[in-house]
Design a protein around this motif. Structure first.
Motif, PDB file in Angstrom:
ATOM      1  N   PRO A   1      41.118  73.191  74.853  1.00 45.32           N
ATOM      2  CA  PRO A   1      41.460  71.792  74.613  1.00 45.32           C
ATOM      3  C   PRO A   1      42.540  71.626  73.539  1.00 45.32           C
ATOM      4  O   PRO A   1      42.561  72.377  72.564  1.00 45.32           O
ATOM      5  CB  PRO A   1      40.152  71.164  74.124  1.00 45.32           C
ATOM      6  N   PHE A   2      43.407  70.665  73.749  1.00 43.47           N
ATOM      7  CA  PHE A   2      44.388  70.274  72.730  1.00 43.47           C
ATOM      8  C   PHE A   2      44.451  68.748  72.739  1.00 43.47           C
ATOM      9  O   PHE A   2      43.865  68.114  73.618  1.00 43.47           O
ATOM     10  CB  PHE A   2      45.762  70.904  73.013  1.00 43.47           C
ATOM     11  N   GLY A   3      45.144  68.180  71.768  1.00 43.26           N
ATOM     12  CA  GLY A   3      45.106  66.725  71.637  1.00 43.26           C
ATOM     13  C   GLY A   3      46.447  66.033  71.759  1.00 43.26           C
ATOM     14  O   GLY A   3      47.500  66.661  71.836  1.00 43.26           O
TER      15      GLY A   3
ATOM     16  N   ALA B   1      48.973  73.181  78.155  1.00 47.41           N
ATOM     17  CA  ALA B   1      47.799  73.685  78.890  1.00 47.41           C
ATOM     18  C   ALA B   1      48.006  75.169  79.217  1.00 47.41           C
ATOM     19  O   ALA B   1      47.085  75.982  79.100  1.00 47.41           O
ATOM     20  CB  ALA B   1      47.588  72.873  80.162  1.00 47.41           C
ATOM     21  N   LYS B   2      49.230  75.496  79.590  1.00 47.88           N
ATOM     22  CA  LYS B   2      49.535  76.885  79.930  1.00 47.88           C
ATOM     23  C   LYS B   2      49.457  77.782  78.676  1.00 47.88           C
ATOM     24  O   LYS B   2      48.835  78.846  78.693  1.00 47.88           O
ATOM     25  CB  LYS B   2      50.958  76.920  80.521  1.00 47.88           C
ATOM     26  N   LEU B   3      50.080  77.314  77.601  1.00 49.03           N
ATOM     27  CA  LEU B   3      50.126  78.127  76.374  1.00 49.03           C
ATOM     28  C   LEU B   3      48.748  78.323  75.734  1.00 49.03           C
ATOM     29  O   LEU B   3      48.515  79.313  75.043  1.00 49.03           O
ATOM     30  CB  LEU B   3      51.070  77.490  75.350  1.00 49.03           C
TER      31      LEU B   3
ATOM     32  N   GLU C   1      61.095  60.055  77.530  1.00 50.40           N
ATOM     33  CA  GLU C   1      61.812  60.211  78.801  1.00 50.40           C
ATOM     34  C   GLU C   1      60.840  60.453  79.944  1.00 50.40           C
ATOM     35  O   GLU C   1      59.866  61.180  79.793  1.00 50.40           O
ATOM     36  CB  GLU C   1      62.796  61.391  78.731  1.00 50.40           C
ATOM     37  N   GLU C   2      61.145  59.822  81.080  1.00 50.19           N
ATOM     38  CA  GLU C   2      60.341  59.948  82.301  1.00 50.19           C
ATOM     39  C   GLU C   2      60.002  61.425  82.598  1.00 50.19           C
ATOM     40  O   GLU C   2      60.905  62.271  82.682  1.00 50.19           O
ATOM     41  CB  GLU C   2      61.196  59.349  83.440  1.00 50.19           C
ATOM     42  N   GLY C   3      58.740  61.719  82.723  1.00 46.07           N
ATOM     43  CA  GLY C   3      58.329  63.064  83.134  1.00 46.07           C
ATOM     44  C   GLY C   3      58.256  64.091  82.013  1.00 46.07           C
ATOM     45  O   GLY C   3      57.625  65.134  82.141  1.00 46.07           O
ATOM     46  N   ARG C   4      58.879  63.795  80.884  1.00 44.98           N
ATOM     47  CA  ARG C   4      58.969  64.789  79.805  1.00 44.98           C
ATOM     48  C   ARG C   4      57.614  65.010  79.108  1.00 44.98           C
ATOM     49  O   ARG C   4      57.226  66.139  78.812  1.00 44.98           O
ATOM     50  CB  ARG C   4      60.040  64.330  78.796  1.00 44.98           C
ATOM     51  N   PHE C   5      56.902  63.896  78.893  1.00 45.36           N
ATOM     52  CA  PHE C   5      55.589  63.987  78.234  1.00 45.36           C
ATOM     53  C   PHE C   5      54.637  64.803  79.115  1.00 45.36           C
ATOM     54  O   PHE C   5      53.934  65.700  78.636  1.00 45.36           O
ATOM     55  CB  PHE C   5      55.055  62.576  77.992  1.00 45.36           C
ATOM     56  N   GLU C   6      54.653  64.483  80.412  1.00 49.63           N
ATOM     57  CA  GLU C   6      53.828  65.199  81.385  1.00 49.63           C
ATOM     58  C   GLU C   6      54.128  66.711  81.341  1.00 49.63           C
ATOM     59  O   GLU C   6      53.219  67.536  81.329  1.00 49.63           O
ATOM     60  CB  GLU C   6      54.178  64.679  82.773  1.00 49.63           C
ATOM     61  N   ALA C   7      55.422  67.030  81.306  1.00 50.73           N
ATOM     62  CA  ALA C   7      55.836  68.441  81.292  1.00 50.73           C
ATOM     63  C   ALA C   7      55.338  69.128  80.018  1.00 50.73           C
ATOM     64  O   ALA C   7      54.925  70.293  80.037  1.00 50.73           O
ATOM     65  CB  ALA C   7      57.360  68.533  81.377  1.00 50.73           C
ATOM     66  N   GLU C   8      55.361  68.374  78.919  1.00 57.87           N
ATOM     67  CA  GLU C   8      54.907  68.930  77.635  1.00 57.87           C
ATOM     68  C   GLU C   8      53.399  69.227  77.687  1.00 57.87           C
ATOM     69  O   GLU C   8      52.940  70.245  77.167  1.00 57.87           O
ATOM     70  CB  GLU C   8      55.227  67.902  76.537  1.00 57.87           C
ATOM     71  N   LEU C   9      52.653  68.326  78.321  1.00 54.35           N
ATOM     72  CA  LEU C   9      51.200  68.540  78.452  1.00 54.35           C
ATOM     73  C   LEU C   9      50.926  69.761  79.321  1.00 54.35           C
ATOM     74  O   LEU C   9      50.048  70.580  79.013  1.00 54.35           O
ATOM     75  CB  LEU C   9      50.521  67.304  79.059  1.00 54.35           C
ATOM     76  N   ASP C  10      51.689  69.902  80.408  1.00 53.73           N
ATOM     77  CA  ASP C  10      51.518  71.074  81.291  1.00 53.73           C
ATOM     78  C   ASP C  10      51.802  72.359  80.518  1.00 53.73           C
ATOM     79  O   ASP C  10      51.097  73.356  80.650  1.00 53.73           O
ATOM     80  CB  ASP C  10      52.468  70.988  82.496  1.00 53.73           C
ATOM     81  N   LYS C  11      52.856  72.315  79.709  1.00 56.58           N
ATOM     82  CA  LYS C  11      53.248  73.497  78.935  1.00 56.58           C
ATOM     83  C   LYS C  11      52.144  73.871  77.930  1.00 56.58           C
ATOM     84  O   LYS C  11      51.783  75.042  77.790  1.00 56.58           O
ATOM     85  CB  LYS C  11      54.567  73.202  78.202  1.00 56.58           C
TER      86      LYS C  11
ATOM     87  N   TRP D   1      58.743  63.909  66.479  1.00 50.64           N
ATOM     88  CA  TRP D   1      59.803  64.821  66.936  1.00 50.64           C
ATOM     89  C   TRP D   1      59.385  66.293  66.939  1.00 50.64           C
ATOM     90  O   TRP D   1      59.995  67.111  67.607  1.00 50.64           O
ATOM     91  CB  TRP D   1      61.108  64.707  66.116  1.00 50.64           C
ATOM     92  N   LEU D   2      58.363  66.651  66.182  1.00 51.73           N
ATOM     93  CA  LEU D   2      58.094  68.083  65.968  1.00 51.73           C
ATOM     94  C   LEU D   2      56.821  68.601  66.633  1.00 51.73           C
ATOM     95  O   LEU D   2      56.748  69.777  66.974  1.00 51.73           O
ATOM     96  CB  LEU D   2      58.015  68.367  64.456  1.00 51.73           C
ATOM     97  N   ALA D   3      55.808  67.715  66.777  1.00 53.58           N
ATOM     98  CA  ALA D   3      54.532  68.201  67.329  1.00 53.58           C
ATOM     99  C   ALA D   3      54.634  68.237  68.857  1.00 53.58           C
ATOM    100  O   ALA D   3      54.226  67.309  69.552  1.00 53.58           O
ATOM    101  CB  ALA D   3      53.373  67.325  66.872  1.00 53.58           C
ATOM    102  N   ASP D   4      55.199  69.331  69.349  1.00 59.91           N
ATOM    103  CA  ASP D   4      55.369  69.517  70.794  1.00 59.91           C
ATOM    104  C   ASP D   4      54.355  70.550  71.297  1.00 59.91           C
ATOM    105  O   ASP D   4      53.469  70.994  70.544  1.00 59.91           O
ATOM    106  CB  ASP D   4      56.813  69.936  71.116  1.00 59.91           C
ATOM    107  N   ALA D   5      54.505  70.967  72.549  1.00 61.96           N
ATOM    108  CA  ALA D   5      53.535  71.896  73.145  1.00 61.96           C
ATOM    109  C   ALA D   5      53.474  73.219  72.383  1.00 61.96           C
ATOM    110  O   ALA D   5      52.382  73.745  72.134  1.00 61.96           O
ATOM    111  CB  ALA D   5      53.894  72.146  74.607  1.00 61.96           C
ATOM    112  N   SER D   6      54.624  73.760  71.996  1.00 64.37           N
ATOM    113  CA  SER D   6      54.639  75.075  71.338  1.00 64.37           C
ATOM    114  C   SER D   6      53.867  75.043  70.020  1.00 64.37           C
ATOM    115  O   SER D   6      53.066  75.944  69.726  1.00 64.37           O
ATOM    116  CB  SER D   6      56.075  75.523  71.041  1.00 64.37           C
TER     117      SER D   6
END
Ligand code: FMN
Length: 339
Positions: free
Chosen positions: A72-74, A65-67, A53-63, A27-32
């Protein structure tokens, strides 16, 4: 961010500045959070299971990459012993690989197919276990690059044998040839220096970072961690062979009561162990709700501050502890060492 002070097989393998790795946090290890760890010179892992949720994981990876500006991140892939909980993982692994993620932390059941796929894609993967015995088995069966061994003090899953880190760290180093990450109870730089002195290649932290500003949980949850003493965690569910260490709260006490009564049916525990309770607790700031993973290193998490400030303190303390050790060497010992 501090300059590099320690060079190990893991700093080299992961291409990171400090031998400090932040394990997945449900629940806590997100993109930020993960980006903050990466930007502070460590390596972090987005917990795939947190984003079904559909698309949410992808969006988190994009975020992320931007941040991280392309650093590299894991991604963390936790394989539950309840198969229905793993159904999204194969697709999430493909999404991560397609997005260019090449660092993976696996945990739980041995993830044979995932590891093979990660290696085929040129990725770097370590598997996390709670005993040296399981680490030896994982290394013999899986083409992993490294292994993480967590001691009894850890938050989350400390395993069934509950071997403390002071025994487990040197043992892991003695018995394994691959790079070794160690965790469980680590929350100060002096422990990091000690782990490196014992031969570890990096430390793996969870609990110490629960108070980071970048973690999205309600401030009352973080305050509970700040206030916690080393005696404020509880071990539950050993009777179901699925031991958890979390905040000693109304939920862990209710579970302990059931265990004392000898209840073994999982259905009786379900109302207390549901993962959605944790998410609710983190959202509304109710530290009594759900099993909220937290290890004994909570006692070192003394204030809410950015990941970078925590990392800098850890590095400074590790350097100071290494200096102290060097300064303790007797002149005779020094010259004997030089001979
Ligand atoms: C709140 C919390 C959630 C966790 N969730 C996961 C998880 O989803 N997957 C996983 O592999 N490990 C998980 N862990 C374990 C950590 O990645 C790490 O192994 C552990 O926290 C290290 O020990 P420490 O808590 O003493 O630092 C979690 C730990 C905590 C404290």
């Amino acid at each position: 961010m501090r300059p590099q002070r320690f060079k190990t097989r893991i700093t080299e393998l992961f291409g990171i500045r400090h031998p400090i790795v932040a394990g997945g946090l449900m629940w806590l290890a997100d993109a930020s959070y993960v980006a903050a760890v990466v930007n502070a010179g460590g390596m972090g892992f987005i917990t795939a299971k947190t984003f079904p949720e559909e698309g949410r994981f992808e969006a988190e990876l994009d975020k992320a990459a931007k941040l991280t500006g392309g650093k590299p991140f894991g991604v963390n892939l936790y394989m539950s012993n309840r198969p229905e909980q793993n159904k999204d993982l194969p697709a999430q692994l493909e999404v991560a690989l397609a997005k260019g993620v090449r660092h993976f932390e696996t945990a739980g059941l041995p993830p044979t197919e995932f590891v093979e796929r990660i290696k085929e894609a040129g990725g770097v993967v370590f598997h996390k276990v709670a005993t040296v015995k399981h680490a030896i088995s994982a290394v013999s069966k899986l083409p992993i690059d490294a292994v993480a061994v967590v001691g009894a003090e850890c938050g989350g899953h400390p395993g069934l044998n509950l071997i403390g880190s002071i025994v487990q760290i040197p043992l892991a180093v003695q018995r394994l040839d691959v790079p070794v990450l160690v965790g469980g109870g680590i929350g100060t730089g002096s422990q990091i220096a000690a782990a490196l002195a014992m031969g570890a290649d990096a430390v793996l932290l969870g609990t110490r970072f629960l108070v980071a500003t970048e973690i999205w949980s309600h401030h009352l949850i973080k305050q509970r961690v700040v206030d916690a003493q080393e005696t404020d965690t509880a071990l539950v569910l050993a009777s179901l062979r699925n031991t958890f260490r979390g905040i000693d709260n109304a939920t862990t006490r209710a579970i302990a009561d059931l265990e004392k009564q000898g209840v073994t049916a999982f259905d009786a525990y379900r109302p207390y162990v549901m993962g959605t309770l944790q998410k609710e607790a983190y959202t509304v700031g109710d530290p009594e709700k759900g099993i909220l993973s937290m290890g004994q290193a909570c006692v070192f998490a003394d204030k809410i501050e950015p990941v970078e400030a925590i990392m800098d303190r850890l590095v400074d303390e590790a350097v100071a502890a290494s200096g102290r050790l060097g300064g303790l060497m007797a002149a005779d010992a020094e010259s004997a060492a030089a001979e």
